[in-house]
Design an enzyme around this catalytic site. Structure first.
Site, PDB file in Angstrom:
ATOM      1  N   ALA A 118       6.168  -5.990  -3.368  1.00 30.87           N
ATOM      2  CA  ALA A 118       7.265  -6.652  -4.081  1.00 30.87           C
ATOM      3  C   ALA A 118       8.569  -5.888  -3.900  1.00 30.87           C
ATOM      4  N   GLN A 119       9.682  -6.593  -3.993  1.00 32.52           N
ATOM      5  CA  GLN A 119      10.966  -5.937  -4.275  1.00 32.52           C
ATOM      6  C   GLN A 119      10.894  -5.771  -5.784  1.00 32.52           C
ATOM      7  N   ASP A 125       1.658   2.143  -6.817  1.00 32.15           N
ATOM      8  CA  ASP A 125       0.327   1.646  -7.175  1.00 32.15           C
ATOM      9  C   ASP A 125      -0.586   1.532  -5.951  1.00 32.15           C
ATOM     10  N   GLU A 139       7.648  -7.675 -17.627  1.00 32.36           N
ATOM     11  CA  GLU A 139       9.002  -8.245 -17.558  1.00 32.36           C
ATOM     12  C   GLU A 139       8.968  -9.759 -17.756  1.00 32.36           C
ATOM     13  N   HIS A 197       4.277   1.346 -15.788  1.00 36.44           N
ATOM     14  CA  HIS A 197       3.398   2.501 -15.561  1.00 36.44           C
ATOM     15  C   HIS A 197       4.045   3.401 -14.525  1.00 36.44           C
ATOM     16  N   TYR A 235      13.790 -11.138 -10.653  1.00 38.10           N
ATOM     17  CA  TYR A 235      12.468 -10.526 -10.434  1.00 38.10           C
ATOM     18  C   TYR A 235      11.424 -11.144 -11.354  1.00 38.10           C
ATOM     19  N   SER A 242       3.730  -8.771 -14.400  1.00 44.50           N
ATOM     20  CA  SER A 242       4.542  -7.751 -15.063  1.00 44.50           C
ATOM     21  C   SER A 242       4.896  -8.135 -16.496  1.00 44.50           C
ATOM     22  N   ASP A 263       4.599  -8.485   6.592  1.00 49.52           N
ATOM     23  CA  ASP A 263       5.620  -8.620   5.553  1.00 49.52           C
ATOM     24  C   ASP A 263       5.270  -9.851   4.724  1.00 49.52           C
ATOM     25  N   LEU A 264       5.514  -9.762   3.420  1.00 52.83           N
ATOM     26  CA  LEU A 264       5.170 -10.903   2.549  1.00 52.83           C
ATOM     27  C   LEU A 264       6.047 -12.118   2.832  1.00 52.83           C
ATOM     28  N   ILE A 314       0.834  -1.230   0.000  1.00 58.32           N
ATOM     29  CA  ILE A 314       0.000   0.000   0.000  1.00 58.32           C
ATOM     30  C   ILE A 314       0.858   1.266   0.000  1.00 58.32           C
ATOM     31  N   THR A 315       2.101   1.174   0.486  1.00 57.05           N
ATOM     32  CA  THR A 315       2.957   2.368   0.538  1.00 57.05           C
ATOM     33  C   THR A 315       3.678   2.630  -0.785  1.00 57.05           C
TER      34      THR A 315
HETATM   35  P1  NAP Z   1       6.749  -0.061  -5.608  1.00 55.81           P
HETATM   36  O1  NAP Z   1       6.472   1.398  -5.701  1.00 55.81           O
HETATM   37  O2  NAP Z   1       8.158  -0.541  -5.601  1.00 55.81           O
HETATM   38  O3  NAP Z   1       6.011  -0.577  -4.274  1.00 55.81           O
HETATM   39  C1  NAP Z   1       6.262  -1.837  -3.754  1.00 55.81           C
HETATM   40  C2  NAP Z   1       5.523  -2.002  -2.446  1.00 55.81           C
HETATM   41  O4  NAP Z   1       5.835  -3.286  -1.898  1.00 55.81           O
HETATM   42  C3  NAP Z   1       5.925  -0.976  -1.372  1.00 55.81           C
HETATM   43  O5  NAP Z   1       4.792  -0.665  -0.615  1.00 55.81           O
HETATM   44  C4  NAP Z   1       6.908  -1.775  -0.520  1.00 55.81           C
HETATM   45  O6  NAP Z   1       7.007  -1.316   0.801  1.00 55.81           O
HETATM   46  C5  NAP Z   1       6.231  -3.126  -0.549  1.00 55.81           C
HETATM   47  N1  NAP Z   1       7.113  -4.227  -0.180  1.00 55.81           N
HETATM   48  C6  NAP Z   1       8.381  -4.464  -0.586  1.00 55.81           C
HETATM   49  N2  NAP Z   1       8.859  -5.578  -0.007  1.00 55.81           N
HETATM   50  C7  NAP Z   1       7.875  -6.055   0.788  1.00 55.81           C
HETATM   51  C8  NAP Z   1       7.762  -7.166   1.648  1.00 55.81           C
HETATM   52  N3  NAP Z   1       8.759  -8.021   1.829  1.00 55.81           N
HETATM   53  N4  NAP Z   1       6.595  -7.352   2.305  1.00 55.81           N
HETATM   54  C9  NAP Z   1       5.572  -6.483   2.145  1.00 55.81           C
HETATM   55  N5  NAP Z   1       5.610  -5.412   1.347  1.00 55.81           N
HETATM   56  C10 NAP Z   1       6.755  -5.207   0.666  1.00 55.81           C
HETATM   57  O7  NAP Z   1       6.007  -0.851  -6.776  1.00 55.81           O
HETATM   58  P2  NAP Z   1       4.809  -0.357  -7.737  1.00 55.81           P
HETATM   59  O8  NAP Z   1       5.412   0.325  -8.913  1.00 55.81           O
HETATM   60  O9  NAP Z   1       3.775   0.317  -6.938  1.00 55.81           O
HETATM   61  O10 NAP Z   1       4.274  -1.762  -8.275  1.00 55.81           O
HETATM   62  C11 NAP Z   1       3.248  -2.462  -7.571  1.00 55.81           C
HETATM   63  C12 NAP Z   1       3.313  -3.932  -7.957  1.00 55.81           C
HETATM   64  O11 NAP Z   1       3.149  -4.071  -9.355  1.00 55.81           O
HETATM   65  C13 NAP Z   1       4.642  -4.628  -7.638  1.00 55.81           C
HETATM   66  O12 NAP Z   1       4.360  -5.960  -7.306  1.00 55.81           O
HETATM   67  C14 NAP Z   1       5.407  -4.562  -8.937  1.00 55.81           C
HETATM   68  O13 NAP Z   1       6.342  -5.620  -8.997  1.00 55.81           O
HETATM   69  C15 NAP Z   1       4.270  -4.734  -9.923  1.00 55.81           C
HETATM   70  N6  NAP Z   1       4.438  -4.122 -11.243  1.00 55.81           N
HETATM   71  C16 NAP Z   1       4.804  -2.818 -11.346  1.00 55.81           C
HETATM   72  C17 NAP Z   1       4.875  -2.237 -12.608  1.00 55.81           C
HETATM   73  C18 NAP Z   1       5.229  -0.786 -12.776  1.00 55.81           C
HETATM   74  O14 NAP Z   1       5.564  -0.398 -13.909  1.00 55.81           O
HETATM   75  N7  NAP Z   1       5.118   0.044 -11.736  1.00 55.81           N
HETATM   76  C19 NAP Z   1       4.563  -2.988 -13.746  1.00 55.81           C
HETATM   77  C20 NAP Z   1       4.182  -4.322 -13.581  1.00 55.81           C
HETATM   78  C21 NAP Z   1       4.106  -4.873 -12.328  1.00 55.81           C
HETATM   79  P3  NAP Z   1       8.016  -0.093   1.211  1.00 55.81           P
HETATM   80  O15 NAP Z   1       7.295   1.163   0.804  1.00 55.81           O
HETATM   81  O16 NAP Z   1       8.161  -0.252   2.677  1.00 55.81           O
HETATM   82  O17 NAP Z   1       9.282  -0.309   0.428  1.00 55.81           O
HETATM   83  O1  F7E Z   2      14.242   0.368 -16.374  1.00 56.49           O
HETATM   84  C1  F7E Z   2      17.075   1.204 -18.566  1.00 56.49           C
HETATM   85  C2  F7E Z   2      17.021  -0.192 -17.982  1.00 56.49           C
HETATM   86  O2  F7E Z   2      14.230   0.247 -13.898  1.00 56.49           O
HETATM   87  C3  F7E Z   2      13.735   0.618 -17.673  1.00 56.49           C
HETATM   88  C4  F7E Z   2       9.524  -2.080 -12.735  1.00 56.49           C
HETATM   89  O3  F7E Z   2       8.407  -1.351 -12.296  1.00 56.49           O
HETATM   90  O4  F7E Z   2       8.711  -2.047 -14.991  1.00 56.49           O
HETATM   91  C5  F7E Z   2       9.818  -1.712 -14.181  1.00 56.49           C
HETATM   92  O5  F7E Z   2      10.971  -2.420 -14.602  1.00 56.49           O
HETATM   93  C6  F7E Z   2      14.845   0.550 -18.699  1.00 56.49           C
HETATM   94  C7  F7E Z   2      15.728  -0.702 -18.590  1.00 56.49           C
HETATM   95  O6  F7E Z   2      12.130  -0.319 -15.220  1.00 56.49           O
HETATM   96  C8  F7E Z   2      18.953   3.272 -16.255  1.00 56.49           C
HETATM   97  O7  F7E Z   2      18.182  -0.943 -18.360  1.00 56.49           O
HETATM   98  C9  F7E Z   2      18.963   2.851 -18.385  1.00 56.49           C
HETATM   99  O8  F7E Z   2      15.961  -1.198 -19.895  1.00 56.49           O
HETATM  100  O9  F7E Z   2      12.821   2.010 -15.063  1.00 56.49           O
HETATM  101  P1  F7E Z   2      13.377   0.642 -15.059  1.00 56.49           P
HETATM  102  P2  F7E Z   2      11.999  -1.846 -15.675  1.00 56.49           P
HETATM  103  O10 F7E Z   2      13.260  -2.597 -15.505  1.00 56.49           O
HETATM  104  O11 F7E Z   2      11.386  -1.836 -17.033  1.00 56.49           O
HETATM  105  C10 F7E Z   2       8.353  -3.433 -14.984  1.00 56.49           C
HETATM  106  C11 F7E Z   2       7.132  -3.615 -15.855  1.00 56.49           C
HETATM  107  C12 F7E Z   2       8.221  -3.996 -13.629  1.00 56.49           C
HETATM  108  O12 F7E Z   2       7.445  -4.920 -13.389  1.00 56.49           O
HETATM  109  C13 F7E Z   2       9.220  -3.568 -12.611  1.00 56.49           C
HETATM  110  O13 F7E Z   2       8.732  -3.802 -11.295  1.00 56.49           O
HETATM  111  O14 F7E Z   2      15.730   1.652 -18.471  1.00 56.49           O
HETATM  112  N1  F7E Z   2      17.953   2.124 -17.834  1.00 56.49           N
HETATM  113  N2  F7E Z   2      19.590   3.549 -17.439  1.00 56.49           N
HETATM  114  C14 F7E Z   2      17.916   2.362 -16.519  1.00 56.49           C
HETATM  115  N3  F7E Z   2      17.106   1.917 -15.547  1.00 56.49           N
HETATM  116  C15 F7E Z   2      17.311   2.378 -14.262  1.00 56.49           C
HETATM  117  N4  F7E Z   2      16.480   1.950 -13.273  1.00 56.49           N
HETATM  118  N5  F7E Z   2      18.324   3.257 -13.974  1.00 56.49           N
HETATM  119  C16 F7E Z   2      19.175   3.723 -14.929  1.00 56.49           C
HETATM  120  O15 F7E Z   2      20.069   4.495 -14.645  1.00 56.49           O
END
Ligand code: NAP
Ligand code: F7E
Length: 342
Positions: A90-91, A16, A139, A191, A161, A137, A66-67, A12-13
């Site tokens: 998630a991490q 999303d 990914e 997103h 991941y 995801s 915690d998960l 929740i923190t």
């Molecule tokens: P985020 O900002 O990194 O938030 C992750 C959340 O998970 C935070 O509240 C974090 O807590 C919590 N968390 C981490 N480790 C935990 C644990 N061991 N137990 C319980 N909670 C834990 O991620 P998001 O961007 O909102 O994404 C939400 C979900 O969608 C994630 O599962 C991510 O993998 C997935 N996802 C994201 C994207 C994207 O583009 N954003 C796309 C596809 C899927 P803290 O605040 O304490 O760190």
């Molecule tokens: O990287 C390149 C990097 O870390 C995007 C997560 O929310 O979306 C996210 O994963 C691209 C990659 O997101 C830097 O190599 C270049 O090709 O912003 P990112 P991600 O890896 O796509 C998916 C859907 C999830 O599910 C994940 O939880 O950008 N890149 N230079 C870099 N990326 C980072 N982080 N930092 C750089 O300096």
């Protein structure tokens, strides 16, 4: 008076989790979230919706958990008795998952399994249906086997991941088929938003643009600029999560914009928005490269459009602009200090 619908959110923190909470509160849900104990405050994304628990009309509740801790998850489920669970915890950093693979898999893969097991037992014992959303995801498509990617595209994960997310995806589907759980997989493409974590590339760029404009930063160090992503707006994507759980039947859906852009294109739009040239500021740092990269992601969300009636509302350029504008405003308000961990 009818009882409010109760939802439980892990993560929740996070980005999303905070938008989903706002969305559900607007729909008059009672929202419960699991937060981790931290030595410093980790609730800044939800502070504006926090409610004093002494207030008799409170509708947002936080629970420590915690998960990686299945006992606590079960206890919270028993206490809260939710009708919907959104597993967003998630991490979630792909690069970091190469550094901490065991922890990432424990949280992402085993965390989902712990929740599914808890729901299975709870539902069997009480007969109460609990609807489950799993945050999958793009990914998972990794080294893509088809362009664009849709629900039937085979997975080819390229990081600890995404391997963990594939496991969680298949367990969710397996529990749906084995135990008749109302369990849905959202396969969400990237997103973003002003609440995006500062170490993901989009926010790292928009935050740097704001700091460069303010004279607080000279260079921006990045890794691979050639990868392409399908970037949407987080607020649109949490709406899709909720829509999935309101259907008659549980199913899996790709949520995406059907467009792809490189990191270079993101840089171009972000820097041009403040009349700067990104080539003057961006430097390469191999530290940000990944052992295995995902080169191209582009989603086909036809199924979500047709079955859920979902579609994105913010274009790529609008997204970049709104993130840059927000970081400029935030910097004007407070003095942002770089953490060094990016
Ligand atoms: P985020 O900002 O990194 O938030 C992750 C959340 O998970 C935070 O509240 C974090 O807590 C919590 N968390 C981490 N480790 C935990 C644990 N061991 N137990 C319980 N909670 C834990 O991620 P998001 O961007 O909102 O994404 C939400 C979900 O969608 C994630 O599962 C991510 O993998 C997935 N996802 C994201 C994207 C994207 O583009 N954003 C796309 C596809 C899927 P803290 O605040 O304490 O760190
Ligand atoms: O990287 C390149 C990097 O870390 C995007 C997560 O929310 O979306 C996210 O994963 C691209 C990659 O997101 C830097 O190599 C270049 O090709 O912003 P990112 P991600 O890896 O796509 C998916 C859907 C999830 O599910 C994940 O939880 O950008 N890149 N230079 C870099 N990326 C980072 N982080 N930092 C750089 O300096």
């Amino acid at each position: 008076m009818t009882e409010k619908k109760r939802a439980l959110i892990t993560g929740i923190t996070g980005q999303d989790g905070s938008y989903l909470s706002e969305f559900l509160l607007d729909k008059d849900y009672e929202v419960h979230g699991i937060i981790r104990r931290s030595s410093s405050f980790n609730t800044n994304r939800i502070d504006h919706i926090y409610q004093d628990p002494h207030n008799p009309h409170v509708s947002l509740f936080l629970h420590y958990g915690d998960l990686t801790d299945g006992t606590t998850i079960r206890r919270i489920l028993e206490e809260v008795r939710p009708v919907e669970i959104y597993n967003l915890g998630a991490q979630s950093h792909v690069r970091v998952s190469f550094d901490s693979p065991e922890y990432t898999v424990d949280t992402v893969a085993m965390g989902a399994l712990r929740l599914l097991e808890a729901i299975r037992d709870y539902q069997y014992r009480t007969g109460i249906e609990v609807r489950f959303y799993q945050a999958g995801s793009s990914e998972m498509f990794g080294k893509v086997q088809e362009v664009p990617q849709k629900e039937t595209t085979p997975f080819y994960p390229r990081s600890p991941y995404s391997c963990a997310k594939v496991y969680a995806h298949w367990q969710t589907l397996n529990y749906r088929e084995s135990y008749n759980l109302f369990a849905c997989n959202g396969i969400l493409f990237n997103h973003e938003s002003p609440r995006r974590g500062e170490t993901f590339v989009t926010r790292k760029i928009t935050r740097a643009v704001a700091r460069i404009v303010a004279g607080k930063q000279k260079k921006l160090y990045l890794g691979n600029l050639d990868s392409k992503r399908d970037w949407g707006y987080a607020k649109d994507y949490v709406r899709a999560m909720w829509m999935m759980l309101q259907q008659e039947q549980p199913d899996d859906y790709v949520i995406a914009t059907n467009e792809t852009h490189s990191i270079k294109e993101f840089l171009e739009i972000a820097f041009t928005h403040v009349n700067l040239n990104w080539q003057d500021y961006v430097e390469f740092d191999p530290r940000y490269l990944r052992p295995a990269e995902v080169d191209l992601l582009i989603g086909d969300c036809t199924k979500a459009k047709e079955k859920l009636g979902w579609q994105p509302s913010v274009t790529f350029t609008e997204l970049v602009h709104l993130m840059v504008d927000s970081d400029i405003k935030a910097l004007e308000k407070s003095n942002m200090v770089g953490s060094g961990f990016d």
